[in-house]
Design a protein around this motif. Structure first.
Motif, PDB file in Angstrom:
ATOM      1  N   TRP A  17      -7.835  -4.766  -4.847  1.00 22.92           N
ATOM      2  CA  TRP A  17      -7.730  -6.134  -4.343  1.00 22.92           C
ATOM      3  C   TRP A  17      -9.047  -6.875  -4.541  1.00 22.92           C
ATOM      4  O   TRP A  17      -9.065  -8.060  -4.880  1.00 22.92           O
ATOM      5  CB  TRP A  17      -7.317  -6.147  -2.873  1.00 22.92           C
TER       6      TRP A  17
ATOM      7  N   TYR B   8      -6.774   1.323  -3.740  1.00 29.25           N
ATOM      8  CA  TYR B   8      -5.952   0.165  -3.394  1.00 29.25           C
ATOM      9  C   TYR B   8      -6.814  -0.987  -2.869  1.00 29.25           C
ATOM     10  O   TYR B   8      -6.684  -2.122  -3.320  1.00 29.25           O
ATOM     11  CB  TYR B   8      -4.905   0.581  -2.361  1.00 29.25           C
TER      12      TYR B   8
ATOM     13  N   TRP C   6       0.839  -1.203   0.000  1.00 28.62           N
ATOM     14  CA  TRP C   6       0.000   0.000   0.000  1.00 28.62           C
ATOM     15  C   TRP C   6       0.876   1.257   0.000  1.00 28.62           C
ATOM     16  O   TRP C   6       0.618   2.198  -0.750  1.00 28.62           O
ATOM     17  CB  TRP C   6      -0.938   0.001   1.189  1.00 28.62           C
TER      18      TRP C   6
ATOM     19  N   ALA D 178      -6.105   5.188  -1.074  1.00 26.05           N
ATOM     20  CA  ALA D 178      -6.409   4.057  -0.192  1.00 26.05           C
ATOM     21  C   ALA D 178      -7.656   3.322  -0.660  1.00 26.05           C
ATOM     22  O   ALA D 178      -7.679   2.083  -0.695  1.00 26.05           O
ATOM     23  CB  ALA D 178      -6.587   4.548   1.247  1.00 26.05           C
TER      24      ALA D 178
ATOM     25  N   GLY E 133       0.557   3.750  -2.940  1.00 24.96           N
ATOM     26  CA  GLY E 133       0.015   5.020  -2.459  1.00 24.96           C
ATOM     27  C   GLY E 133       0.960   6.178  -2.656  1.00 24.96           C
ATOM     28  O   GLY E 133       0.550   7.261  -3.079  1.00 24.96           O
TER      29      GLY E 133
END
Length: 149
Positions: free
Chosen positions: A113, A109, A69, A106, A73
């Protein structure tokens, strides 16, 4: 008298990058990320007295997800490009063309997934979406654009 004016066409932007270009960038980043994860493991190994991590250690897995991340990020919020995206000439921006903030990165991300975890259907959605956005782009309010020269 039928006057026909010649419309002035601005330079049209190319269509958003497709699935294979994005996967190429992701593969490039995966190679780089393997080295980053190796280094991240070396950092915490002394904290365990040099012992190896157990295969399904949830704390170590969470740590590695946090490292991944931080990798994505940071790149997404600082220029909108990972090294793989730079090599494949694509950039990530907000839907309005602005740079991403940490909250938006965030959300993207986590949703990426989910897109991947559901048999990659979120990524395959690029073939259906008229703006070539994956699920995580739609949910996070982001889009991919061709990198200008």
């Amino acid at each position: 008298m039928n006057r026909r004016r010649s419309p002035i066409h601005p330079v049209s932007s190319p269509p958003p990058p497709g699935l294979f270009r994005r996967l190429g960038a992701l593969l490039y980043d995966a190679v780089l990320l393997a080295g980053v994860l190796f280094a991240a493991t070396l950092v915490v190994l002394p904290l365990r007295g040099g012992e190896a991590f157990r295969p399904h250690d949830p704390l170590f897995f969470a740590y590695l997800l946090l490292v991944v991340w931080a990798f994505f990020g940071w790149f997404w919020t600082h220029g909108g490009q990972t090294l793989g995206m730079r090599a494949w000439k694509i950039r990530l921006v907000s839907a309005d063309g602005a740079a991403l903030g940490w909250n938006q990165a965030a959300l993207r991300y986590v949703c990426a997934w989910v897109s991947l975890g559901l048999f990659g259907l979120g990524y395959l959605w690029i073939w259906i979406d008229p703006q070539r956005r994956a699920w995580h782009d739609r949910l996070a309010g982001t889009r991919m654009i061709w990198q200008e020269r």
